[in-house]
Scaffold this motif. Sequence first.
Motif, mmCIF file in Angstrom:
data_model
loop_
_atom_site.group_PDB
_atom_site.id
_atom_site.type_symbol
_atom_site.label_atom_id
_atom_site.label_comp_id
_atom_site.label_asym_id
_atom_site.label_seq_id
_atom_site.Cartn_x
_atom_site.Cartn_y
_atom_site.Cartn_z
ATOM 1 N N VAL A 275 0.720 -1.342 -0.018
ATOM 2 C CA VAL A 275 -0.078 -0.216 0.047
ATOM 3 C C VAL A 275 0.913 1.232 0.174
ATOM 4 N N TYR A 284 -2.865 0.511 -4.107
ATOM 5 C CA TYR A 284 -2.705 -1.002 -3.687
ATOM 6 C C TYR A 284 -2.216 -1.648 -4.791
ATOM 7 N N GLN A 297 -3.615 -4.196 -9.190
ATOM 8 C CA GLN A 297 -3.665 -2.849 -8.523
ATOM 9 C C GLN A 297 -5.056 -2.288 -8.418
ATOM 10 N N TRP A 348 -7.820 -10.433 -5.565
ATOM 11 C CA TRP A 348 -7.061 -9.913 -6.442
ATOM 12 C C TRP A 348 -6.601 -10.388 -7.877
#
Length: 364
Positions: A275, A284, A297, A348
């Motif tokens: 971060v 991120y 990201q 993610w």
Amino acid sequence: MMNQPRKYANLSAFTLQPDGTTLVGWLGSRSPIDIGIWNMRTGALLAVHNLPRDRTIPYKEVDTCHTQSIVFLEQEDHTVEAWNFQTQTQLCCFQGLPHTHSDHIIDRSQTVILSSRYFPHKDLNVWDARSGHVLHTLQMPHATMRQQLAVSPDGQWAFCGGEGTSDHPSLITAWELQTGQERYTLTPTQKRSIYIDWGANEGNTKEHGVCAMLTSHDGRLLINALYEGIIQIWNLQSGTFLRQFPVPKGEYSDQYLPKGIVIALTPDDRTLFCVRFDYQYRYYFMLDVETGETMAQYHSQLSEKGFSFLAFSEDSQSIIMHQPTFTWSPNSELPSASMYVDLSVWNWRSQQPPSPLMLEAIHP
């Protein structure tokens, strides 16, 4: 029928149960309820528990080590109790360091506790996590304003790093805890923190040096982040420099260095969660540990104040993040100038932004 304002649970730390379906949260030493358990999919409250501690004795919460489900509670005489809030058991009780705030961390095998004090102190204490006895008192080469601590997963190595000062560069010192002997000292950057005078009685400290540090789960790597926006990776045993790569700039990054960086390593040690705090946005990143390549990201505006802690799923694919959020205008769910806990789940690999997870409040 009018909708009632929704109330959210306020957590100081949390962890996931091994099966990943439930979340165990620590509500803080001032709460009449210590522990809550929630359904990860719906946020529904499943159960509440209290630690078997004497609630007539005033405690203050001095630290939490959420990755190991540990909370440190300090009495007025600086006696510190270490509790595992996931198993609801006490690890040990020890005499803490007086007259100043301390940072505490514990190794993954829960054998040693490392404790440091804020500037100008240079000493670190190493405690046996089972008996509470002091094993070693370690000395850093020089005091730093903000110390970053790390300990190897097996509790055999301790590390302390920090930002540079006007007199000294940033250093990382490593100790072997079986003997308490210093094994090596690293100089991650020669740049030193300086005070910049902007005039009109205004100024700011331009910080350099270590702002975050951790060890890999397999005990092979020591990883640190620099205020300069760089990730560095070292051999944990020897201190040999292996590689470094920059923390990516976000779409809206300006010419300034980041205000701070938070890092965490996925359980498989292959991906670094990072971060980056810029002056208007928070970025991120998921970075490949070997190459520094950006795997995923997203960014958000800095309306959120602070970044507290997170947990990974066992398969390293999902991240649960905790961010206190301040709301300054009335809306249908929250009163103005209030704080609630914003839990986000980021899968993610999907390349999608995190989805919110609101936990049902506890009503004692």
